[in-house]
Design a protein around this motif. Sequence first.
Motif, short mmCIF file in Angstrom:
data_model
loop_
_atom_site.label_atom_id
_atom_site.label_comp_id
_atom_site.label_asym_id
_atom_site.label_seq_id
_atom_site.Cartn_x
_atom_site.Cartn_y
_atom_site.Cartn_z
N GLY A 94 0.86 -0.68 0.00
CA GLY A 94 0.41 0.24 0.09
C GLY A 94 1.24 1.65 -0.03
O GLY A 94 1.84 1.57 -0.65
N GLY A 95 0.35 2.13 0.91
CA GLY A 95 1.33 3.67 1.24
C GLY A 95 2.60 3.55 1.22
O GLY A 95 2.70 4.43 0.79
N GLY A 96 2.19 2.95 2.52
CA GLY A 96 3.91 2.27 2.65
C GLY A 96 4.72 3.27 3.83
O GLY A 96 5.59 4.00 3.75
N ALA A 153 5.48 -4.98 5.84
CA ALA A 153 5.24 -3.43 6.29
C ALA A 153 3.76 -2.95 5.59
O ALA A 153 4.22 -2.44 4.59
N GLY A 154 3.30 -3.63 5.97
CA GLY A 154 1.73 -3.28 4.91
C GLY A 154 1.63 -4.36 3.91
O GLY A 154 1.40 -4.02 2.93
N PHE A 155 2.56 -5.13 4.04
CA PHE A 155 2.30 -6.90 2.67
C PHE A 155 1.18 -7.18 2.92
O PHE A 155 0.79 -8.12 4.10
N GLN A 201 1.87 5.28 16.15
CA GLN A 201 2.49 4.82 17.15
C GLN A 201 3.59 3.33 16.00
O GLN A 201 4.76 3.00 16.73
N GLU A 202 2.96 3.40 15.12
CA GLU A 202 3.74 2.17 14.66
C GLU A 202 5.11 2.42 13.79
O GLU A 202 6.14 2.08 13.88
N HIS A 203 4.41 4.26 13.36
CA HIS A 203 5.84 5.04 13.21
C HIS A 203 7.25 5.07 13.76
O HIS A 203 8.50 5.66 13.90
C1 GAR Z 1 -0.16 -0.71 8.78
O1 GAR Z 1 -1.10 -0.23 10.09
C2 GAR Z 1 0.48 -2.13 9.16
O2 GAR Z 1 0.46 -3.21 10.21
C3 GAR Z 1 -1.25 -2.78 8.18
O3 GAR Z 1 -1.61 -2.51 7.30
C4 GAR Z 1 -1.10 -0.58 7.18
C5 GAR Z 1 -0.13 -0.25 6.41
O4 GAR Z 1 0.16 0.78 6.23
N1 GAR Z 1 -0.52 -4.05 8.52
C6 GAR Z 1 -1.31 -4.87 8.18
O5 GAR Z 1 -2.82 -4.70 8.49
C7 GAR Z 1 -0.89 -6.32 8.18
N2 GAR Z 1 -1.41 -7.79 7.80
P1 GAR Z 1 1.39 1.74 5.30
O6 GAR Z 1 1.71 0.96 4.15
O7 GAR Z 1 1.12 2.63 5.54
O8 GAR Z 1 2.38 0.67 6.19
#
Ligand code: GAR
Length: 196
Positions: free
Chosen positions: A10-12, A87-89, A173-175
Motif C-alpha cells: 500500500g501507501g508505505g 510493512a503492510g504486505f 505508534q507503528e511509525h
Molecule cells: C499498517 O497499519 C500495518 O500495520 C498494516 O497495514 C498498514 C499499512 O500501512 N498491516 C497489516 O494489516 C498486515 N496484515 P502503510 O502502508 O502506510 O505502512
Amino acid sequence: HKRVAILLSGGGSNMVALVDSMTGDHPARPCLVLSNDPNAGGLVRAAERGIATAAVDHRPFRGDRPAFEAELMKPLLAAEPDIICLAGFMRVLTAGFVAHWQGRMLNIHPSLLPKYKGLHTHARALEAGDSEHGCTVHEVTPALDDGPILGQARVPVLPGDTPEVLAARVLEQEHRLYPAVLRRFAADDRTPVFLG
Ligand code: GAR
C-alpha cells in the motif's frame, strides 16, 4: 551495514518510517522495496528516496502462492537482504517461503497480539469494548500473525472512536515502534521494545 528489504502492498508509511530511520550510526540500510501491487504508492515513495524497487503482481498467479512466491524470490535473492521487513504486505506467505527467511523476517501487525490476528483489527477492538489497543512487531513464523514478539506500542481507545480514527492513532505508534525494533534487531538484540 545489514541490508534490509521491505515488502509492502500500500501507501508505505511504515516503509518511509523505516527508511528514514536508517541513517547515521544505524546498523542497517535499505536495499530493496518490493510490492505485490505494481501501483502501490509505497513504490513511488521508495523511488523518490533513491531506493531500488520491484513489483511482482500476484493477480496473474490466481491463488498459486508457490508460483507467485517463486517470482517474488528472484528480486529478493538478488538484493541479498540480511533482514526482511513486512510493512503492510497483505499477502499470506507459505511455510516454505517463511522457512527460507526464518529468523530474518519481521512483520508489523495493527493489534496487541495475540489479540486480533488477521484483518479488521481496529473494528474488532472497538466491538470488543477494549480500553486499549495498539500494534506489534514480531518475527515471522509459518502461522499467520504469530511468532516471537519483538515490540508492542499501546494506545488508549477513546469515546467516539471509529475504526478510522483508532487506526490513525495506532499508525502513529507503528511509525515509532517499527524503527525502534529494527534498530535493535539489526544490532542482533532481540530484547522486546515496549512503548506507550
Ligand atoms: C499498517 O497499519 C500495518 O500495520 C498494516 O497495514 C498498514 C499499512 O500501512 N498491516 C497489516 O494489516 C498486515 N496484515 P502503510 O502502508 O502506510 O505502512
